[in-house]
Design an enzyme around this catalytic site. Structure first.
Site, mmCIF file in Angstrom:
data_model
loop_
_atom_site.group_PDB
_atom_site.id
_atom_site.type_symbol
_atom_site.label_atom_id
_atom_site.label_comp_id
_atom_site.label_asym_id
_atom_site.label_seq_id
_atom_site.Cartn_x
_atom_site.Cartn_y
_atom_site.Cartn_z
ATOM 1 N N CYS A 38 -14.926 142.788 -16.055
ATOM 2 C CA CYS A 38 -14.241 143.718 -16.952
ATOM 3 C C CYS A 38 -13.695 143.118 -18.246
ATOM 4 O O CYS A 38 -14.086 143.518 -19.341
ATOM 5 C CB CYS A 38 -13.132 144.428 -16.188
ATOM 6 N N HIS B 263 -6.614 145.361 -20.444
ATOM 7 C CA HIS B 263 -7.195 144.214 -19.739
ATOM 8 C C HIS B 263 -7.582 143.043 -20.630
ATOM 9 O O HIS B 263 -8.498 142.281 -20.329
ATOM 10 C CB HIS B 263 -8.407 144.653 -18.914
#
Length: 494
Positions: A85, A148
């Site tokens: 990710c 993130h």
């Protein structure tokens, strides 16, 4: 505002809201926006497999994604920048491969890394992100969902070009309640507003579209969902997220600005098939999944929608990657795309408007190592590795039911002297490498070798931002070990 912890398909009455505002603001629907600069919507899914779209065989219904495909352009050969990710999200916003934009680690060889709670690293101040460039033309930029790219204050979205943020800095597991295992915080701009484990924020996305249309300012809406992450109700989550896509498209049409808004949909990496049966999506015919550089880990569903600019119902065989969204978005906004070695992505505008094919390679990185490269239909593996024997023996399998001898290896196997080469057109499942004694192999190797040599000659790796330990610790034998994996936190070692 309608923020929900999802317990079922629990949504705000968006249709009523759209109808109400459409009636009040009918003048905009009748007189489309006079903005000369298009707005941009990027919808990035989390852990979505290639097959998780109706057109590729998704067993649950995705009518809104199917509508995007019917009215836009589908990319069957689209890739992420990394099979995990954080690095892929950084590449989308920076336009560079993770090894060049510094979103990788050197604490372990060929290891993926990201930004869980244990790591203080993340996006650095010297990186120029897409929203920072768009601001020069008056764009208002909003991110909804998972960031993130670092959880310290100076690494959060509002410090890197975004004007608004509703979402979380890290990945979501749980739900948990006790203080020793807290849920990930949810932010509204720079302030924490709660600890919701899963949320949908339909209203937030519609608000930015509505208000910026009123103000006649172009906008970037970056919708970074994470509700498909290791979900025990994956198909239901896909239906909910498909609903979000539908609401965004419906709102653009209701305001009459669909012709002035470029929309792109894709995912950050392949389906997390190691999560177990019915807990992940499907990568279709492709080998393995998330965290690997096999096709299942990096080939993604991708579709773009821009009425009267992109021919409806088009399928492009262009090799594309999430890194291209940086250059393509700049081109859509009217910027000249930087033409230098620091940008890895392509401007896909010729593909979007004319379905032109641009000759380009795809590089498959895992951490600091180029594991494979695709040139045309040929993919050469210079290294193979699924996951370690230690993990495999504990029941963690990155390629469940798909083990291929000599390919899905549980040790890092080097093939640089004689790469494993597959023809993805004849065998997208990467089971049967071309014999090294054939003319086809030699011709393909010659083409690929030239591409790899050029790439490595011009590659200057960034200073790794995701190390647990400082540079040079390996030489001194004083590196800290990775933290013990704990199920309530994001695993670091992969």
């Amino acid at each position: 505002m309608c923020y929900h912890v999802i317990t079922a398909i629990d949504v705000c009455p968006i249709q009523t809201f759209i109808l109400f505002c459409s009636l009040i603001c009918g003048i905009w629907a009748d007189n489309p926006s006079n903005k000369s600069t298009p707005s941009i919507v990027i919808i990035l899914m989390d852990d979505m497999g290639w097959r998780d779209v109706g057109v590729f065989g998704q067993p649950s219904e995705t009518p809104n994604l199917d509508f995007m495909v019917a009215q836009g352009m589908l990319f069957p050969n689209f890739y992420t920048a990394n099979p995990l990710c954080s690095p892929s999200r950084a590449s989308l916003l920076i336009g560079r491969l993770p090894v060049r934009n510094a979103f990788y680690t050197t604490n372990a060889y060929a290891r993926n890394a990201y930004t869980p709670q244990e790591i203080v690293g993340g996006i650095s101040k010297d990186k120029i992100l897409l929203p920072q460039v768009l601001k020069k033309k008056g764009y208002v930029n909003k991110i909804i969902g998972k960031w993130h790219l670092g959880h310290r204050a100076h690494r959060l979205p509002l410090e890197h070009g975004f004007d608004e943020w509703f979402g979380a800095p890290n990945c979501h597991f749980g739900p948990y309640n006790s203080s020793d295992r807290p849920n990930v915080p949810v932010y509204n701009n720079s302030q924490m507003v709660g600890r919701l484990i899963k949320f949908l924020s339909f209203q937030e996305g519609l608000d930015v579209i509505f208000h910026q249309n009123m103000a006649q300012w172009p906008f970037l809406l970056y919708r970074a969902a994470d509700a498909t992450h290791a979900s025990k109700r994956f198909l239901g989550k896909m239906m909910e997220l498909d609903y979000v896509v539908g609401q965004i498209l419906a709102w653009l049409r209701a305001l009459g600005i669909e012709k002035d808004t470029f929309v792109f949909f894709t995912s950050d990496n392949g389906a997390a098939v190691m999560s177990g049966p019915k807990q992940s999506g499907s990568n279709g015919p492709f080998l393995c999944g998330k965290e690997t550089t096999f096709e299942g880990g990096m080939r993604e569903p991708a579709v773009t929608w821009w009425p009267e600019h992109i021919p409806a119902g088009t399928v492009s065989q262009q090799l594309g990657t999430v890194v291209d969204l940086f250059s393509t978005s700049l081109s859509v906004a009217g910027f000249s795309v930087p033409d230098d070695s620091l940008i890895d992505g392509l401007d896909l505008s010729p593909v979007l408007h004319n379905n032109t094919l641009i000759n380009r390679p795809i590089f498959y990185y895992r951490g600091n190592e180029m594991m494979a490269v695709r040139v045309g239909p040929y993919k050469a593996h210079y290294w193979t590795w699924s996951n370690s024997w230690e993990e495999f023996n504990q029941g963690i399998n990155f390629c469940p039911g798909q083990e291929v001898a000599g390919v899905t290896t549980h040790t890092q196997q080097e093939h640089t002297m004689q790469p494993l080469i597959f023809h993805l057109g004849r065998g997208p499942w990467e089971k049967y490498p071309i014999s090294a004694v054939t003319k086809e192999y030699q011709d393909a190797l010659s083409r690929i070798t030239a591409v790899v040599e050029k790439h490595k000659k011009g590659l200057v790796p960034g200073v790794p931002q995701l190390n647990m330990s400082p540079p040079g610790c390996e030489r001194l034998g004083k590196c800290f070990k990775a933290p013990k994996s704990q199920p309530w936190k994001c695993d670091w070692p992969h």
